[in-house]
Every structure is written in structure tokens, then in C-alpha cells.
Design an enzyme around this catalytic site. Structure first.
Site, PDB file in Angstrom:
ATOM      1  N   HIS A 122     106.152  45.877 -75.783  1.00 24.00           N
ATOM      2  CA  HIS A 122     107.343  45.354 -75.088  1.00 24.00           C
ATOM      3  C   HIS A 122     108.421  44.943 -76.090  1.00 24.00           C
ATOM      4  CE1 HIS A 122     105.889  45.006 -70.868  1.00 24.00           C
ATOM      5  NE2 HIS A 122     104.729  45.145 -71.488  1.00 24.00           N
ATOM      6  N   CYS A 178     105.855  50.488 -71.944  1.00 22.52           N
ATOM      7  CA  CYS A 178     104.543  50.232 -71.352  1.00 22.52           C
ATOM      8  C   CYS A 178     104.352  51.032 -70.046  1.00 22.52           C
ATOM      9  CB  CYS A 178     104.370  48.727 -71.171  1.00 22.52           C
ATOM     10  SG  CYS A 178     102.661  48.257 -71.217  1.00 22.52           S
ATOM     11  N   GLU A 237     111.482  44.489 -75.761  1.00 21.20           N
ATOM     12  CA  GLU A 237     112.499  43.580 -75.187  1.00 21.20           C
ATOM     13  C   GLU A 237     112.140  42.116 -75.427  1.00 21.20           C
ATOM     14  OE1 GLU A 237     110.234  45.164 -73.540  1.00 21.20           O
ATOM     15  OE2 GLU A 237     109.438  43.947 -71.908  1.00 21.20           O
TER      16      GLU A 237
HETATM   17  N1  GLN Z   1      98.683  48.384 -67.132  1.00 22.28           N
HETATM   18  C1  GLN Z   1      99.969  48.778 -66.659  1.00 22.28           C
HETATM   19  C2  GLN Z   1      99.947  50.166 -66.031  1.00 22.28           C
HETATM   20  O1  GLN Z   1      99.012  50.870 -66.132  1.00 22.28           O
HETATM   21  C3  GLN Z   1     100.994  48.729 -67.782  1.00 22.28           C
HETATM   22  C4  GLN Z   1     101.139  47.314 -68.294  1.00 22.28           C
HETATM   23  C5  GLN Z   1     102.521  46.966 -68.761  1.00 22.28           C
HETATM   24  O2  GLN Z   1     103.515  47.601 -68.395  1.00 22.28           O
HETATM   25  N2  GLN Z   1     102.626  45.890 -69.514  1.00 22.28           N
HETATM   26  O3  GLN Z   1     100.881  50.564 -65.448  1.00 22.28           O
END
Ligand code: GLN
Length: 192
Positions: free
Chosen positions: A175, A80, A177
Site C-alpha cells: 500500500h 493490492c 499510499e
Molecule cells: N486480500 C485481498 C484480496 O484478495 C487484498 C487485500 C488488500 O487489498 N489489502 O482482494
């Protein structure tokens, strides 16, 4: 082997436990360390960059002078916000956001909507089917030639990997994990 988890924010404990589970399944002796400093990066075989807020994580890594050493890491796994840090091209980034810019992927921050529009979905991946959890996730708009796609959603890559010289990078928009150890197993295997 020794794998670090960048521990400024995000699901650090969950990543460490998925790594422990994966190492156990593979029968690999793996030391897992939380990393918050440049010196903490020394001697690591790989580093996981969890989700969180990429703008904040970039600032903290820059403040600690860690970015260069992170770019030199033999293997990186970004989930992410971590995937955003790995991408060479970012849309909706904060002005001046300094990232690692290693993978040939084009990524759009927050492109699935707000935090409230986060979702969970069964996802078929090259590593098996899992419940993928997307939390204000980024969207991969395109991948370069050397990038192998490991999972797609609606025709778009949501997990991919790339070998860049001796370096290995793995990125997921969701995610893993929180869903089990398969992606962590895959990451450890890349180091063997
Ligand atoms: N919205 C976050 C970003 O732009 C990422 C979200 C996440 O890691 N779950 O960094």
C-alpha cells in the site's frame, strides 16, 4: 489532468491525499475525483484502484457496468486488491470473478497468509526506499516480458509496470499510499 480513485472501499482518502501531495511536488494541476459509476470514468486521464477485497470490488464494478470502460482507461494504478484486478492470471480467485485482466502478471491472492499475518517492511524500490505495508497481500508469482519490475522482495516482484499499447498500468502488492507520494508521483509522470 483528472485522476479518479475508485471509491467503493479501501484507502480512498489516503490515495487522494498521496495524489494531491505528488501533484504538488511535481507542480501539476491535478483534479482528483472519487469514482463509483460508469459515467464517473468519463474524461479521466487515469484511475487508481485501491486495496480492499478484490472479489467484492469486481462484483461492484460489474454491477455498475464499469469493467469495459475501466479497461479502456489510459492509465491504471492498482494497489493490492487493485493489482489483482489488473493481473491476467489469478490464483485463488473466486469462481466467476471478472477482473480487468490487462497486465502480464501471475498473482496469488492472500499468499502471504491471513489478515493477522500482514506486515510492514523497509523495501528498496526503483523509486527509493520506503516502509512497505502488506495487508493480506497478493503475491506476484511471475511477470511477462513486457513488464518492468520496480521492487522485489525475496527475489519476487512486489511492484511493477507495463505499457500495453497506449495504456499504462502500475501495480503494487503493498500500500504505497500509506507510505508517501513516490508511487503516485511516478503514476502522474506516466501521464505527462
Ligand atoms: N486480500 C485481498 C484480496 O484478495 C487484498 C487485500 C488488500 O487489498 N489489502 O482482494
Amino acid at each position: 489532468m483528472e485522476i479518479g480513485v475508485l471509491a467503493f472501499q479501501g484507502s480512498v482518502i489516503e490515495h487522494a491525499s498521496a495524489l494531491r501531495g505528488a501533484a504538488g511536488l511535481l507542480g501539476v494541476d491535478c483534479r482528483i475525483v472519487e469514482v463509483r459509476t460508469k459515467s464517473g470514468l468519463k474524461k479521466l486521464d487515469g484511475l487508481i484502484i485501491p486495496g480492499g477485497e478484490s472479489t467484492t470490488m469486481c462484483k461492484l464494478c460489474e454491477r455498475e457496468g464499469m469493467l469495459e470502460a475501466m479497461r479502456d482507461m489510459p492509465a491504471l494504478f492498482g494497489t493490492c486488491a487493485g493489482a489483482i484486478m489488473l493481473a491476467k492470471k489469478i490464483h485463488n480467485e473466486e469462481a466467476g470473478q471478472k477482473t480487468l485482466a490487462l497486465m502480464d502478471i501471475e498473482i496469488d491472492r492472500n499468499a502471504y497468509g491471513t489478515q493477522a499475518e500482514s506486515f510492514e517492511e523497509r523495501l528498496d524500490t526503483e523509486l527509493g526506499t520506503l516502509n512497505a505495508i502488506f495487508i493480506r497481500a497478493p503475491r506476484i508469482k511471475s511477470v511477462g516480458e513486457g513488464v518492468r519490475v520496480l521492487a522485489k522482495r525475496g527475489g519476487e516482484a512486489v511492484a511493477c509496470e507495463q505499457r500495453i499499447g497506449k495504456r499504462y498500468c502500475l501495480a503494487t502488492c503493498f500500500h504505497p499510499e500509506l507510505s508517501g507520494p513516490v508511487f503516485h508521483e511516478h503514476f502522474i509522470r506516466s501521464l505527462l
